[in-house]
Design a protein around this motif. Structure first.
Motif, PDB file in Angstrom:
ATOM      1  N   THR A  44       0.807  -1.184   0.073  1.00 19.34           N
ATOM      2  CA  THR A  44      -0.355  -0.235  -0.113  1.00 19.34           C
ATOM      3  C   THR A  44       0.745   1.014  -0.313  1.00 19.34           C
ATOM      4  O   THR A  44       2.185   1.528  -0.133  1.00 19.34           O
ATOM      5  N   ASP A  45       0.164   2.151   0.091  1.00 20.43           N
ATOM      6  CA  ASP A  45       0.795   3.127   0.295  1.00 20.43           C
ATOM      7  C   ASP A  45       1.947   3.704  -1.471  1.00 20.43           C
ATOM      8  O   ASP A  45       2.878   4.156  -0.950  1.00 20.43           O
ATOM      9  N   ILE A  46       1.517   3.562  -2.093  1.00 17.79           N
ATOM     10  CA  ILE A  46       2.203   3.778  -3.589  1.00 17.79           C
ATOM     11  C   ILE A  46       2.364   5.269  -4.304  1.00 17.79           C
ATOM     12  O   ILE A  46       1.260   5.577  -4.246  1.00 17.79           O
ATOM     13  N   GLY A  47       2.952   5.122  -4.483  1.00 17.15           N
ATOM     14  CA  GLY A  47       3.487   6.101  -5.210  1.00 17.15           C
ATOM     15  C   GLY A  47       4.229   7.600  -4.675  1.00 17.15           C
ATOM     16  O   GLY A  47       4.838   8.535  -5.512  1.00 17.15           O
ATOM     17  N   ASN A  48       4.638   7.660  -3.256  1.00 11.58           N
ATOM     18  CA  ASN A  48       5.802   8.283  -2.532  1.00 11.58           C
ATOM     19  C   ASN A  48       7.502   8.663  -3.880  1.00 11.58           C
ATOM     20  O   ASN A  48       7.841   9.875  -4.351  1.00 11.58           O
ATOM     21  N   ASP A  49       6.713   7.880  -4.789  1.00 12.98           N
ATOM     22  CA  ASP A  49       8.536   7.364  -5.170  1.00 12.98           C
ATOM     23  C   ASP A  49       8.921   8.435  -6.731  1.00 12.98           C
ATOM     24  O   ASP A  49       9.497   8.983  -7.076  1.00 12.98           O
ATOM     25  N   ILE A  50       7.709   8.475  -7.185  1.00 18.67           N
ATOM     26  CA  ILE A  50       6.971   9.980  -7.881  1.00 18.67           C
ATOM     27  C   ILE A  50       7.853  11.289  -7.251  1.00 18.67           C
ATOM     28  O   ILE A  50       8.150  12.018  -8.279  1.00 18.67           O
ATOM     29  N   LEU A  51       7.183  11.495  -6.198  1.00 14.75           N
ATOM     30  CA  LEU A  51       7.524  12.702  -5.901  1.00 14.75           C
ATOM     31  C   LEU A  51       9.043  13.095  -5.618  1.00 14.75           C
ATOM     32  O   LEU A  51       9.922  14.127  -5.499  1.00 14.75           O
ATOM     33  N   GLY A 106      11.250  11.579  -7.707  1.00 16.08           N
ATOM     34  CA  GLY A 106      11.994  11.756  -9.116  1.00 16.08           C
ATOM     35  C   GLY A 106      12.150  10.762  -9.831  1.00 16.08           C
ATOM     36  O   GLY A 106      12.569  10.829 -10.649  1.00 16.08           O
ATOM     37  N   LEU A 107      11.918   9.453  -9.442  1.00 16.72           N
ATOM     38  CA  LEU A 107      11.660   8.561 -10.348  1.00 16.72           C
ATOM     39  C   LEU A 107      10.639   8.424 -11.160  1.00 16.72           C
ATOM     40  O   LEU A 107       9.617   8.355 -11.453  1.00 16.72           O
ATOM     41  N   PRO A 108      10.673   7.505 -12.563  1.00 18.93           N
ATOM     42  CA  PRO A 108      10.259   7.677 -13.832  1.00 18.93           C
ATOM     43  C   PRO A 108       8.988   6.512 -13.392  1.00 18.93           C
ATOM     44  O   PRO A 108       9.198   5.449 -12.879  1.00 18.93           O
ATOM     45  N   PRO A 109       8.058   6.207 -14.161  1.00 16.85           N
ATOM     46  CA  PRO A 109       7.362   5.452 -13.528  1.00 16.85           C
ATOM     47  C   PRO A 109       7.385   4.140 -14.339  1.00 16.85           C
ATOM     48  O   PRO A 109       7.312   3.296 -13.189  1.00 16.85           O
ATOM     49  N   GLN A 110       8.006   3.912 -14.949  1.00 22.14           N
ATOM     50  CA  GLN A 110       8.712   2.852 -15.545  1.00 22.14           C
ATOM     51  C   GLN A 110       9.702   2.159 -14.344  1.00 22.14           C
ATOM     52  O   GLN A 110       9.492   0.791 -14.187  1.00 22.14           O
ATOM     53  N   GLN A 111      10.675   3.149 -13.613  1.00 25.08           N
ATOM     54  CA  GLN A 111      11.144   2.563 -12.759  1.00 25.08           C
ATOM     55  C   GLN A 111      10.532   2.090 -11.375  1.00 25.08           C
ATOM     56  O   GLN A 111      10.645   1.095 -10.877  1.00 25.08           O
ATOM     57  N   ILE A 155      -5.836   8.062  -7.562  1.00 19.83           N
ATOM     58  CA  ILE A 155      -5.674   8.675  -8.664  1.00 19.83           C
ATOM     59  C   ILE A 155      -6.984   9.721  -8.750  1.00 19.83           C
ATOM     60  O   ILE A 155      -6.098  11.164  -8.906  1.00 19.83           O
ATOM     61  N   THR A 156      -8.426   9.449  -8.813  1.00 20.66           N
ATOM     62  CA  THR A 156      -9.056  10.585  -8.588  1.00 20.66           C
ATOM     63  C   THR A 156      -9.182  11.734  -7.119  1.00 20.66           C
ATOM     64  O   THR A 156      -8.981  12.235  -7.383  1.00 20.66           O
ATOM     65  N   SER A 157      -8.276  11.444  -6.104  1.00 20.01           N
ATOM     66  CA  SER A 157      -8.530  11.912  -5.419  1.00 20.01           C
ATOM     67  C   SER A 157      -6.677  12.899  -4.732  1.00 20.01           C
ATOM     68  O   SER A 157      -7.055  13.949  -5.394  1.00 20.01           O
ATOM     69  N   ILE A 158      -5.997  12.284  -5.993  1.00 17.61           N
ATOM     70  CA  ILE A 158      -4.629  12.930  -6.284  1.00 17.61           C
ATOM     71  C   ILE A 158      -5.290  14.417  -7.616  1.00 17.61           C
ATOM     72  O   ILE A 158      -4.756  15.299  -6.910  1.00 17.61           O
ATOM     73  N   LYS A 159      -6.105  13.652  -8.444  1.00 19.26           N
ATOM     74  CA  LYS A 159      -5.939  13.958  -9.129  1.00 19.26           C
ATOM     75  C   LYS A 159      -7.234  15.729  -8.981  1.00 19.26           C
ATOM     76  O   LYS A 159      -6.894  16.990  -9.692  1.00 19.26           O
ATOM     77  N   SER A 160      -8.071  15.691  -8.464  1.00 19.51           N
ATOM     78  CA  SER A 160      -9.070  16.445  -7.140  1.00 19.51           C
ATOM     79  C   SER A 160      -8.014  18.191  -6.692  1.00 19.51           C
ATOM     80  O   SER A 160      -8.954  19.119  -6.250  1.00 19.51           O
ATOM     81  N   ASN A 215       0.590  13.409 -14.514  1.00 17.68           N
ATOM     82  CA  ASN A 215       0.639  12.246 -15.733  1.00 17.68           C
ATOM     83  C   ASN A 215       1.588  11.343 -15.046  1.00 17.68           C
ATOM     84  O   ASN A 215       0.778  10.387 -15.681  1.00 17.68           O
ATOM     85  N   ARG A 216       2.524  11.273 -13.944  1.00 22.15           N
ATOM     86  CA  ARG A 216       3.014  10.150 -13.800  1.00 22.15           C
ATOM     87  C   ARG A 216       2.302   9.183 -12.778  1.00 22.15           C
ATOM     88  O   ARG A 216       2.554   8.270 -12.691  1.00 22.15           O
ATOM     89  N   ALA A 217       1.755   9.789 -12.165  1.00 15.06           N
ATOM     90  CA  ALA A 217       0.947   8.929 -11.296  1.00 15.06           C
ATOM     91  C   ALA A 217      -0.183   8.078 -11.886  1.00 15.06           C
ATOM     92  O   ALA A 217      -0.816   7.322 -11.778  1.00 15.06           O
ATOM     93  N   GLU A 218      -0.575   9.139 -13.181  1.00  8.48           N
ATOM     94  CA  GLU A 218      -1.245   7.801 -14.059  1.00  8.48           C
ATOM     95  C   GLU A 218      -0.842   7.145 -14.964  1.00  8.48           C
ATOM     96  O   GLU A 218      -1.628   5.975 -14.698  1.00  8.48           O
ATOM     97  N   VAL A 219       0.485   6.981 -15.169  1.00  5.89           N
ATOM     98  CA  VAL A 219       1.063   5.944 -15.756  1.00  5.89           C
ATOM     99  C   VAL A 219       1.076   5.133 -14.869  1.00  5.89           C
ATOM    100  O   VAL A 219       0.895   3.912 -14.958  1.00  5.89           O
ATOM    101  N   VAL A 220       2.123   5.207 -13.637  1.00  8.09           N
ATOM    102  CA  VAL A 220       2.030   3.979 -12.352  1.00  8.09           C
ATOM    103  C   VAL A 220      -0.060   3.312 -12.154  1.00  8.09           C
ATOM    104  O   VAL A 220       0.239   2.056 -12.095  1.00  8.09           O
TER     105      VAL A 220
END
Length: 265
Positions: free
Chosen positions: A87-94, A96-101, A127-132, A158-163
């Protein structure tokens, strides 16, 4: 640790960041209500924790999930059945890690767990919460939680949507349960669960696990909630850095009142 304890009925593997850290005992208790206990418990968590990179939160540093000691602990002894929550996936985005990594790191974790025949539940990005999030709210919370991050709101989304889409594809390929998170669970920052909803939130997630009939124990276990939620010994990180200095702690380092041992990696 006590020299005698009941043989564990299962193994629980929990990976997450702030939400899991704030609700660890609650999550363990709810899992044992559904799946039985006592358990061998392996956790990799921590505020700001990421799956694929080392993270620094104030003075404390922790390795990414893929590089922590949990996997050695997992390989050290076979305990079945094994249940895993990522759980709690997404911190990597902030960070600087690219989505594929990020997706490769998550796939690696899932492969390790499937090698142990684990039943796996993964929460997708909210994703809905993030986009809001408005631009102003996004910048405000980004500067608080990820002060080194310079990603714009649009780039982060954009990166969150890819993940998010990548995890949907991965779940179809690797046959694990993927839980889509409704925005109503989350507070103003879009990523942290409202305090008063934590129990209902984790109960909803944990319904994804097949309980093999053990869910019938729930009423009896509920009556022992206060006892089961008590630490006999609080777990410590197997490895962390504090102001740049490395700190080690032998595992398992934690024990719950029901005899469950906890390795914190």
């Amino acid at each position: 640790m006590d020299s005698y304890r009941e043989t564990p009925k299962n193994r629980l593997v929990l990976l997450g960041a702030s939400n899991l850290t704030l609700s660890l005992r609650l999550t363990i208790h709810l899992m044992q209500q559904r799946l039985g206990g006592p358990s061998e418990i392996l956790v990799a968590l921590g505020h700001g924790r990421a799956y694929g990179t080392f993270t620094q939160m104030l003075w404390r540093g922790l390795p990414g999930m893929t590089n922590c000691d949990l996997w050695r602990q997992l390989d050290s002894i076979e305990i079945h059945p094994t249940y895993a929550l990522l759980t709690d996936i997404g911190n990597d985005i902030l960070y600087g890690l690219p989505p594929q990594q990020i997706l490769r790191a998550l796939e690696w974790c899932i492969n390790q767990l499937q090698n142990h025949s684990a039943q796996i539940v993964v929460t997708n990005l909210p994703i809905t919460s993030i986009k809001s999030l408005s631009e102003r709210r996004y910048i405000f919370f980004r500067n608080i939680f990820y002060p080194s991050c310079q990603l714009s709101r649009d780039e982060t989304i954009n990166r969150a949507e890819v993940v998010h889409h990548g995890l949907v594809d991965m779940a179809a390929q690797w046959h694990f349960k993927l839980y889509e998170q409704e925005p109503d669970w989350f507070g103003l920052d879009g990523i942290h669960v409202n305090y008063w909803q934590r129990k209902a939130y984790y109960q909803d997630i944990l319904r994804q696990f097949s309980d093999l009939g053990l869910g019938r124990q729930q009423d009896a276990l509920e009556n022992k909630q206060e006892f089961l939620l008590t630490w006999q010994r609080r777990p410590e990180f197997a490895y962390k850095t504090v102001l740049g200095r490395i700190s080690h702690c032998q595992q398992p380092s934690g024990q719950l009142a029901d005899g469950s041992l906890v390795c914190k990696c």
